[in-house]
Design an enzyme around this catalytic site. Structure first.
Site, short mmCIF file in Angstrom:
data_model
loop_
_atom_site.label_atom_id
_atom_site.label_comp_id
_atom_site.label_asym_id
_atom_site.label_seq_id
_atom_site.Cartn_x
_atom_site.Cartn_y
_atom_site.Cartn_z
N TYR A 144 -8.69 -6.39 20.80
CA TYR A 144 -10.11 -6.69 20.96
C TYR A 144 -10.21 -7.63 22.15
O TYR A 144 -9.54 -8.66 22.17
CB TYR A 144 -10.68 -7.36 19.71
CG TYR A 144 -11.15 -6.37 18.69
CD1 TYR A 144 -12.07 -5.39 19.05
CD2 TYR A 144 -10.68 -6.39 17.39
CE1 TYR A 144 -12.51 -4.46 18.12
CE2 TYR A 144 -11.11 -5.47 16.46
CZ TYR A 144 -12.03 -4.51 16.83
OH TYR A 144 -12.46 -3.59 15.92
N ASP A 160 -14.69 1.12 21.12
CA ASP A 160 -15.85 1.62 20.35
C ASP A 160 -16.49 0.53 19.50
O ASP A 160 -17.23 0.82 18.56
CB ASP A 160 -15.44 2.81 19.47
CG ASP A 160 -14.39 2.44 18.44
OD1 ASP A 160 -14.03 1.25 18.32
OD2 ASP A 160 -13.90 3.36 17.75
N HIS A 185 -13.26 5.00 14.60
CA HIS A 185 -12.98 3.71 13.97
C HIS A 185 -13.05 3.83 12.43
O HIS A 185 -13.60 2.98 11.74
CB HIS A 185 -14.00 2.68 14.47
CG HIS A 185 -13.54 1.25 14.47
ND1 HIS A 185 -13.45 0.50 15.60
CD2 HIS A 185 -13.18 0.42 13.46
CE1 HIS A 185 -13.05 -0.73 15.29
NE2 HIS A 185 -12.88 -0.79 13.99
#
Ligand code: 173
Length: 500
Positions: free
Chosen positions: A240, A268, A360
């Site tokens: 991230y 995403d 995800h």
């Protein structure tokens, strides 16, 4: 922080209220007064430890550096003279007793015969909050179910009489050997479900030649995980991207120095999806009504575990950042969360080494399509431009994979390997490391049988002609119900009325 101040137990104990709340974690004292309402787990739990040592409660849930990275340095008050602290006796709560009883009642691991079984057991043994966080998906949870259904719309075209006495499903992923065409995909907060957290995955992966993708938001620290590796064991890193690029640069370069073999940048999740099961959990036992009466509209508190700890994620991330990533690392770069042919083309042209076609786990944009469906258009578009085949560019798919037959379908349609997240997570929440090893063993048995029945002796022999994917893009065809999956799947709940 050069001359460290040393505080005493009584000094800390004097700050035990909402107006001034100090806590001790890992031998350090922190002023968390201003952080109370921002705490993802709610303020109540911190207030329970106000003025006291919260280490034991903190440890199972948070990455070791969570507090130091979330709290401004001026709130780091100093070290504690631990001999002056009254020991907090950790009482066994009713919830913990209940959990132990459920664990004692688990079916023996030998009785688990497919990946769905782990989900059923996890649902039975996990604390409610953990189950809600792991199992939830976004909005109406259409996409999470579609991830399963899509595989049912791909049918096999098996070949016969090919001497399948020996079949081999080993492969390489980014040039690294893998005993399965499957990697363990990143899932966050493993200690919510098992005291050893992601280390269960690490140890099992070591014993079976499987690659683990380490999550930025794992409960175990990156170094704890890598330190637990067997010699030669390989990892990928899920990233991230932090708003503070220096933090990201250091993290990525540290991972590379420690031998990580691929950087999977999550693309995403500029904002986390609304996971309603997770959100509703925040209200259970939190007396939502009383909060409203106090006139506090605490938005963050209602958003669930994941959303509350995701504020560091940079929503400004864009294609322009790719050259920067290229400049800071030599690791292969993979974009995780591609959902269209258009973006697959941009990714290829940006020079990355791979893409993960993913939604995800159904947790981001609801009614986004499944990875396996996106695979069809991506391979077609890349071939049309002459970008494929390219041995230096790999395509992965994740979401909804529960059977080796799912994996074989993805490979036949052009995927190099497949990511599996929740099933491995549920396996260790239910049975620890042994559960994960069992899940891998189940995959092995299913690969052997399915490859024989398909007439493919190696993964190279899995060609597009072995599947009929003509129904894949049609979202309204009648499919037989997937009973195992639907028995495990838990419908969304309605709003709760207050008890009178
Ligand atoms: O899907 C998730 O829950 C996830 O990716 C996440 C993101 C931020 C914090 C915790 C989990």
């Amino acid at each position: 922080m050069s001359d460290v101040k040393v505080l005493t137990g009584p000094e800390v104990a004097a700050h035990s209220s909402r107006d001034s709340c100090w806590i001790i974690v890992h031998g350090k004292v922190y002023d968390v007064t201003d952080f109370l309402d921002e705490h993802p787990g709610g303020s109540k739990i911190i207030l329970k430890y106000a003025g006291k040592d919260a280490t034991e409660a903190y440890e199972p849930i948070h990455p070791p550096d969570a507090i130091t990275t979330n709290l401004p340095v001026q709130k780091h008050l100093g070290a504690i003279d631990i001999t002056t602290v009254a020991k907090v006796v950790k009482e066994v709560t009713d919830e913990e007793k209940h959990r132990q009883a459920l664990l004692d009642a688990r079916p023996p691991l030998d009785n688990v015969i497919n990946l769905h079984d782990f989900e059923i057991v996890a649902k039975g043994v996990l604390p409610e909050k953990a189950w809600a966080y792991y199992s939830s998906a976004s909005d109406d949870e259409i996409t999470i179910r579609e991830n399963r259904l899509a595989y049912q719309r791909v049918w096999f075209r098996p070949r016969i009489l090919r001497d399948v006495s020996s079949v081999d499903w080993s492969t390489t992923i980014l040039g690294q050997k893998s005993s399965l065409p499957v990697y363990i995909s990143a899932t966050a907060l493993g200690k919510l479900g098992h005291p050893d957290g992601e280390l269960c995955l690490t140890r099992a992966a070591a014993n079976h030649g499987v690659i683990q993708m380490i999550a930025t938001l794992a409960s175990c620290s990156f170094d704890d995980i890598v330190n637990a590796a067997a010699p030669g064991q390989n990892f990928f890193l899920q990233l991230y991207v932090n708003r503070d690029r220096e933090i990201t640069r250091k993290y990525v370069q540290h991972a590379e120095a420690r031998g990580v073999k691929g950087l999977f940048i999550t693309v995403d999740a500029p904002q986390l999806g609304r996971r309603e099961k997770d959100m509703r959990m925040k209200h259970v036992g939190d007396d939502a009504g009383a909060e409203v009466q106090k006139g506090q509209s605490d938005v963050k508190k209602d958003q669930g575990v994941a959303r509350a700890i995701s504020s560091f994620i940079d929503p400004s991330l864009s294609w322009k950042d790719i050259p920067w990533f290229r400049s800071i690392t030599k690791m292969p770069i993979i974009l995780k969360g591609i959902a269209t042919a258009e973006d697959a083309i941009l990714a290829y042209e940006a020079g990355v080494q791979g893409i993960v076609l993913s939604n995800h786990g159904g947790r981001q944009l609801d009614t986004a399509r499944s990875g396996i469906e996106v695979l069809l258009e991506v391979t077609a578009a890349l071939r049309l431009r002459g970008y494929l085949p390219d041995p230096k560019f790999e395509i992965y798919v994740d979401g909804g994979v529960r059977r080796a037959s799912d994996v074989l379908k993805a490979i036949a349609l052009g995927a190099k390997a497949v990511g599996v997240g929740r099933p491995f997570l549920y396996a260790f929440c239910s049975y620890g490391q042994a559960g994960v090893e069992k899940a891998i063993q189940i995959f092995r048995e299913e690969f052997e049988m399915n490859m024989r029945l398909l007439g493919a002796r190696t993964l190279d022999e899995l060609v597009p002609e072995m599947v009929d994917a003509t129904a894949l893009t049609q979202h309204t065809v009648l499919s037989p119900q997937d009973n195992l999956y639907h028995a495990a799947y838990q419908p969304l709940a309605f709003a709760k009325f207050k008890e009178s």
